[in-house]
Design an enzyme around this catalytic site. Structure first.
Site, PDB file in Angstrom:
ATOM      1  N   ASP A 182       0.967  -1.242  -0.063  1.00 50.22           N
ATOM      2  CA  ASP A 182      -0.026   0.088  -0.142  1.00 50.22           C
ATOM      3  C   ASP A 182       0.713   1.254  -0.065  1.00 50.22           C
ATOM      4  O   ASP A 182       2.162   1.250   0.077  1.00 50.22           O
ATOM      5  CB  ASP A 182      -0.912   0.052   1.229  1.00 50.22           C
ATOM      6  CG  ASP A 182      -0.242  -0.091   2.545  1.00 50.22           C
ATOM      7  OD1 ASP A 182       1.171  -0.198   2.666  1.00 50.22           O
ATOM      8  OD2 ASP A 182      -0.960  -0.413   3.513  1.00 50.22           O
ATOM      9  N   ASN A 204      -7.203  -0.466  14.003  1.00 56.69           N
ATOM     10  CA  ASN A 204      -9.052  -0.426  13.722  1.00 56.69           C
ATOM     11  C   ASN A 204      -8.995  -1.840  12.720  1.00 56.69           C
ATOM     12  O   ASN A 204     -10.130  -2.009  12.352  1.00 56.69           O
ATOM     13  CB  ASN A 204      -9.313   0.812  12.679  1.00 56.69           C
ATOM     14  CG  ASN A 204      -8.457   0.967  11.361  1.00 56.69           C
ATOM     15  OD1 ASN A 204      -7.557   0.187  11.182  1.00 56.69           O
ATOM     16  ND2 ASN A 204      -8.846   2.078  10.633  1.00 56.69           N
ATOM     17  N   HIS A 247      -7.208  -2.700  10.035  1.00 60.32           N
ATOM     18  CA  HIS A 247      -7.095  -2.877   8.685  1.00 60.32           C
ATOM     19  C   HIS A 247      -6.073  -3.473   8.225  1.00 60.32           C
ATOM     20  O   HIS A 247      -5.221  -3.919   9.233  1.00 60.32           O
ATOM     21  CB  HIS A 247      -7.034  -1.330   8.287  1.00 60.32           C
ATOM     22  CG  HIS A 247      -5.841  -0.514   8.494  1.00 60.32           C
ATOM     23  ND1 HIS A 247      -5.511   0.668   8.230  1.00 60.32           N
ATOM     24  CD2 HIS A 247      -4.668  -1.127   8.906  1.00 60.32           C
ATOM     25  CE1 HIS A 247      -4.465   1.223   8.604  1.00 60.32           C
ATOM     26  NE2 HIS A 247      -3.774   0.029   8.923  1.00 60.32           N
ATOM     27  N   GLU A 307      -9.925  -0.422   4.971  1.00 62.20           N
ATOM     28  CA  GLU A 307     -10.442   0.068   6.227  1.00 62.20           C
ATOM     29  C   GLU A 307     -11.745  -0.576   6.552  1.00 62.20           C
ATOM     30  O   GLU A 307     -12.452  -1.128   5.522  1.00 62.20           O
ATOM     31  CB  GLU A 307     -10.574   1.554   5.957  1.00 62.20           C
ATOM     32  CG  GLU A 307      -9.382   2.441   5.325  1.00 62.20           C
ATOM     33  CD  GLU A 307      -8.277   2.667   6.764  1.00 62.20           C
ATOM     34  OE1 GLU A 307      -7.936   1.687   7.578  1.00 62.20           O
ATOM     35  OE2 GLU A 307      -7.915   3.864   6.734  1.00 62.20           O
TER      36      GLU A 307
HETATM   37  C1  GLP Z   1      -0.611   1.181   8.618  1.00 61.24           C
HETATM   38  C2  GLP Z   1      -0.254   0.544   7.014  1.00 61.24           C
HETATM   39  C3  GLP Z   1      -0.494  -1.166   7.091  1.00 61.24           C
HETATM   40  C4  GLP Z   1       0.428  -1.496   8.406  1.00 61.24           C
HETATM   41  C5  GLP Z   1      -0.252  -1.263   9.606  1.00 61.24           C
HETATM   42  C6  GLP Z   1       0.233  -1.425  10.866  1.00 61.24           C
HETATM   43  O1  GLP Z   1      -1.341   2.012   8.282  1.00 61.24           O
HETATM   44  N1  GLP Z   1      -1.241   0.928   5.978  1.00 61.24           N
HETATM   45  O2  GLP Z   1       0.123  -1.648   5.863  1.00 61.24           O
HETATM   46  O3  GLP Z   1       0.611  -2.801   8.268  1.00 61.24           O
HETATM   47  O4  GLP Z   1      -1.036   0.041   9.420  1.00 61.24           O
HETATM   48  O5  GLP Z   1       1.361  -0.837  11.012  1.00 61.24           O
HETATM   49  P1  GLP Z   1       2.311  -0.824  12.155  1.00 61.24           P
HETATM   50  O6  GLP Z   1       3.195  -2.296  11.793  1.00 61.24           O
HETATM   51  O7  GLP Z   1       3.001   0.161  11.959  1.00 61.24           O
HETATM   52  O8  GLP Z   1       1.638  -1.098  13.544  1.00 61.24           O
END
Ligand code: GLP
Length: 243
Positions: free
Chosen positions: A67, A136, A138, A143
């Site tokens: 992403d 959340n 995702h 989302e």
């Molecule tokens: C982000 C990204 C995701 C990521 C998730 C968790 O916003 N869009 O691809 O896996 O949130 O992130 P983190 O590993 O920093 O907790």
């Protein structure tokens, strides 16, 4: 789906890195999709070490980025581009032709989605998808409320994503939309690893593993994947009833 609980973040990350190297040893032209973010950072570091130590040839793999933040340029150190460049592409000397990331600065984001969808199909589908989980629920930027049937798409970011996402940026970033692979990609991926560590992820992991399967909590789709693995450390497993 299977649940795997590791004693700590180090051993979880080591196992995830090993999954990648073993896949590539068996299938040198594998299609691999990785997430950026805090969670996979150590996996990437250990992957680089393993690849060098074991002399694994990654030159034939196809890399897909999960992403990107729409409107955030690749040289911004909060972008997913920046993460992949520095954690994976540069240390492992990937060629530009094998890396496929969304251009979130493109004037035609629909075309970007089609491009990445096509690359995945042309290369025979995703062999391994390694994802994190947001606060959340995702996955990527899928989302709450997103369709389980989408391939790559552009989406309005949830308020939680916008506020939590500031942690990646040195100065306040304007975050409105994301461009992301879809949950249809996840369902079709031959193997999926969802990684989470730390007490702050315990609540979302409980919902992912033991909650209702619903698009209001996108990560719950992991329960339906026949070759899906939720890989977590003990802290992230703290609230699970069945472990
Ligand atoms: C982000 C990204 C995701 C990521 C998730 C968790 O916003 N869009 O691809 O896996 O949130 O992130 P983190 O590993 O920093 O907790």
């Amino acid at each position: 789906m299977q649940l795997k609980i590791y004693k700590d973040y180090q051993s979880l990350s080591d196992a995830a890195a090993t999954e990648i190297t073993e896949l590539v040893k068996n299938k040198p032209n594998a299609v691999i999709c990785l997430a950026s973010g805090e969670t996979p950072r150590l996996t990437c570091k250990l992957l680089v070490e393993k690849v060098k130590k074991e002399k694994v040839d990654l030159s034939h793999i196809t890399f897909i980025g999960l992403d990107e933040w729409v409107g955030i340029p690749p040289d911004n150190d909060g972008s997913c581009h920046y993460f992949f460049q520095n954690e994976i592409f540069k240390p492992l000397h990937f060629s530009a032709s094998q890396t496929n990331l969304f251009d979130a600065m493109s004037g035609n984001l629909e075309e970007e989605c089609k491009k990445i969808d096509s690359i995945i199909v042309e290369n025979g589908g995703i062999d391994l998808m390694l994802v994190g989980i947001g606060m959340n629920g995702h996955i990527g930027f899928n989302e709450p409320g997103v369709s389980f049937d989408y391939y790559a798409h552009v989406i309005d970011l949830d308020d939680t994503t916008v506020s939590v996402g500031q942690k990646y940026f040195k100065t306040t970033a304007t975050l409105k939309e994301g461009i992301t692979l879809g949950l249809k990609h996840l369902q079709e991926s031959k193997k999926v690893l969802l990684l989470a560590n730390g007490a702050k992820k315990a609540g979302v992991i409980k919902k992912t593993v033991e909650g209702e399967i619903t698009n209001e909590f996108p990560a719950s789709i992991m329960q339906t994947h026949p070759n899906g693995f939720v890989m977590i450390d003990k802290e992230a497993a703290a609230l699970l009833e069945n472990k």
